[in-house]
Design a protein around this motif. Structure first.
Motif, PDB file in Angstrom:
ATOM      1  N   VAL A 129       0.842  -1.202   0.000  1.00  0.00           N
ATOM      2  CA  VAL A 129       0.000   0.000   0.000  1.00  0.00           C
ATOM      3  C   VAL A 129       0.879   1.254   0.000  1.00  0.00           C
ATOM      4  CG1 VAL A 129      -1.803   1.276   1.226  1.00  0.00           C
ATOM      5  CG2 VAL A 129      -1.767  -1.235   1.305  1.00  0.00           C
ATOM      6  N   GLN A 148      -3.012   6.631   6.710  1.00  0.00           N
ATOM      7  CA  GLN A 148      -2.061   5.581   7.073  1.00  0.00           C
ATOM      8  C   GLN A 148      -2.460   4.937   8.405  1.00  0.00           C
ATOM      9  OE1 GLN A 148       1.793   6.740   8.597  1.00  0.00           O
ATOM     10  NE2 GLN A 148       2.815   5.006   7.596  1.00  0.00           N
ATOM     11  N   TYR A 151      -5.571   2.569   8.033  1.00  0.00           N
ATOM     12  CA  TYR A 151      -5.317   1.232   7.476  1.00  0.00           C
ATOM     13  C   TYR A 151      -4.471   0.369   8.412  1.00  0.00           C
ATOM     14  CZ  TYR A 151      -7.552   2.714   3.211  1.00  0.00           C
ATOM     15  OH  TYR A 151      -8.488   3.155   2.307  1.00  0.00           O
ATOM     16  N   TRP A 154      -6.869  -0.811  10.977  1.00  0.00           N
ATOM     17  CA  TRP A 154      -7.717  -1.864  10.404  1.00  0.00           C
ATOM     18  C   TRP A 154      -6.979  -3.191  10.421  1.00  0.00           C
ATOM     19  CZ3 TRP A 154      -6.561  -4.686   5.933  1.00  0.00           C
ATOM     20  CH2 TRP A 154      -7.559  -5.563   5.516  1.00  0.00           C
ATOM     21  N   THR A 162       1.917  -5.868   9.788  1.00  0.00           N
ATOM     22  CA  THR A 162       2.235  -4.833   8.800  1.00  0.00           C
ATOM     23  C   THR A 162       3.696  -4.447   8.948  1.00  0.00           C
ATOM     24  OG1 THR A 162       1.531  -3.095  10.335  1.00  0.00           O
ATOM     25  CG2 THR A 162      -0.106  -3.864   8.742  1.00  0.00           C
ATOM     26  N   LEU A 191      -8.079  -5.430  -0.147  1.00  0.00           N
ATOM     27  CA  LEU A 191      -7.855  -3.982  -0.148  1.00  0.00           C
ATOM     28  C   LEU A 191      -7.818  -3.344  -1.527  1.00  0.00           C
ATOM     29  CD1 LEU A 191      -5.089  -3.631   2.606  1.00  0.00           C
ATOM     30  CD2 LEU A 191      -7.470  -2.888   2.776  1.00  0.00           C
ATOM     31  N   GLU A 194      -9.777  -0.286  -2.410  1.00  0.00           N
ATOM     32  CA  GLU A 194      -9.484   0.976  -1.720  1.00  0.00           C
ATOM     33  C   GLU A 194      -8.600   1.890  -2.565  1.00  0.00           C
ATOM     34  OE1 GLU A 194     -10.533   1.767   1.929  1.00  0.00           O
ATOM     35  OE2 GLU A 194     -11.944   0.615   0.715  1.00  0.00           O
ATOM     36  N   LEU A 219      -4.458   6.653  -2.781  1.00  0.00           N
ATOM     37  CA  LEU A 219      -4.065   5.340  -2.265  1.00  0.00           C
ATOM     38  C   LEU A 219      -3.793   4.414  -3.450  1.00  0.00           C
ATOM     39  CD1 LEU A 219      -4.128   3.999   0.705  1.00  0.00           C
ATOM     40  CD2 LEU A 219      -6.063   2.750  -0.193  1.00  0.00           C
ATOM     41  N   VAL A 221      -2.746   0.393  -4.290  1.00  0.00           N
ATOM     42  CA  VAL A 221      -2.650  -0.952  -3.712  1.00  0.00           C
ATOM     43  C   VAL A 221      -2.217  -1.917  -4.808  1.00  0.00           C
ATOM     44  CG1 VAL A 221      -3.831  -2.766  -2.427  1.00  0.00           C
ATOM     45  CG2 VAL A 221      -4.558  -0.393  -2.150  1.00  0.00           C
ATOM     46  N   GLY A 350     -10.190   2.727  11.919  1.00  0.00           N
ATOM     47  CA  GLY A 350      -9.989   1.430  11.274  1.00  0.00           C
ATOM     48  C   GLY A 350     -11.236   0.598  11.075  1.00  0.00           C
TER      49      GLY A 350
END
Length: 371
Positions: A129, A148, A151, A154, A162, A191, A194, A219, A221, A350
């Protein structure tokens, strides 16, 4: 399922869950779990840290998914018994508990059903991402940082690991850009909807006159590359710069020029990594990020070519996709699916599953209509 008798609802849910179980192939999951457990018990596994982490992540994910499905099946099997007891005893409190459990099951099974819609070539991959501040000055940089956090929160809610590869901080507040991975199977499939521009409307905390400000952040992805992917990169087409890693306000993370920025000259793609102490490690990570972006670029070009052959317009999620309005009223609304939530605070913390599930269904409908 509103207005349907519980018996009918339970029957429909049973049928839906059976279809999910078939698509997910529970017996295959159990075989994979047994094999991964055997691999994880091998004392030599940790000689290769990257492979070991991949095995343990995959094992944890499969065990969680299998437990989730088996737990739903058990709850679904128990509920008719509970309804029967409530009817025999004429107990309205138990009946109410049964209705609440039924509503909870409906939501949980619908959420699980979304997972079966992810059948794209790269949907099972981990996700890379990138967030960039766009129009809006210091407010846009602050907005990019809020996204940031949204996500990462989330991912934390779901127990997904992550790793932040690079963050470029803005001078006054917020960030110019950031790149991070969500290290969970199907993170990309989850994702990818998104991808696009996220718009924030609020009273600017940076405006001493308290005026309303509209800010934008983009964003991107893409799926994480794997060994089976083949992306040809000519070293002569790369410009590689090294610099000193830095944090907010220019505070040094370390005292060596270990951060790496790679520019792919033909495409103009620029990637950076500064999360490792070693320049070699940062270069290797940055190359992986570049490969992922070039792979996605190649995939998009092939999709555009096929669309042109079919006489269709380009299919892209790279437009404004969602509005986050904090003033004069409070609402978050997705422009594609129409899903809206009146609690932006929870969303920015999130709580975005409703948006994600709706867009996965929407994208599947778009792809089915185009095929």
């Amino acid at each position: 399922m509103a207005g349907i008798e519980p018996e009918e609802q339970l029957k429909e849910l049973g049928s839906t869950l059976a279809g999910i179980e078939q698509v997910l192939d529970l017996d295959g999951m159990r075989r994979d779990i047994a094999e991964l457990r055997e691999q994880s018990a091998d004392p030599d596994l940790w000689n290769d840290q990257e492979r070991a982490q991949s095995v343990t992540r995959r094992l944890s994910y499969l065990e969680s998914e299998l437990g989730k499905v088996e737990g739903l099946r058990q709850r679904l099997n128990d509920l008719p018994v509970m309804y029967g007891m409530a009817a025999e005893e004429g107990d309205e409190d138990v009946r109410k508990e049964c209705d609440e459990e039924l509503a909870s099951l409906v939501k949980a099974i619908q959420a699980l059903e979304v997972r079966t819609l992810m059948s794209g070539e790269y949907d099972s991959r981990e996700a890379l991402v990138t967030i960039n501040a766009q129009a809006g000055g210091v407010d846009a940089a602050d907005w990019a940082e809020q996204l940031q956090r949204m996500y990462l929160r989330w991912a934390e809610r779901h127990g997904y690991p992550t790793e932040v590869y690079d963050t470029s901080y803005a001078e006054e507040a917020g960030i110019k850009s950031t790149t991070f991975t969500v290290k969970a199977p199907y993170a990309y499939g989850t994702l990818r909807g998104e991808h696009g521009t996220h718009r924030l409307v609020r009273i600017s905390p940076f405006d001493n006159q308290g005026r309303r400000q509209t800010s934008f952040a983009g964003l991107d992805v893409v799926p994480v590359v794997e060994q089976s992917d083949h992306v040809e990169i000519d070293e002569s087409e790369l410009r590689i710069d090294v610099y000193r890693s830095s944090g907010p306000g220019g505070q040094g993370v370390n005292t060596t020029d270990s951060a790496v920025r790679i520019t792919h000259i033909p495409s103009g793609i620029v990637v950076s990594c500064q999360n490792e102490r070693s320049q070699l490690q940062n270069k290797a990570t940055a190359m992986n990020v570049l490969q992922a972006k070039l792979l996605e670029r190649k995939r998009q070009e092939e999709a555009d070519k096929m669309s042109a052959l079919r006489g269709e317009g380009t299919s892209s999620w790279g437009t404004q996709i969602r509005n986050y309005v904090l003033h004069p009223y409070q609402i978050v609304k997705d422009l594609r699916t129409g899903v809206e939530v009146g609690n932006p605070t929870a969303v920015l913390d999130g709580d975005i599953d409703d948006f994600i599930e709706a867009e996965i269904r929407w994208m599947r409908q778009q792809e089915t209509a185009a095929s």
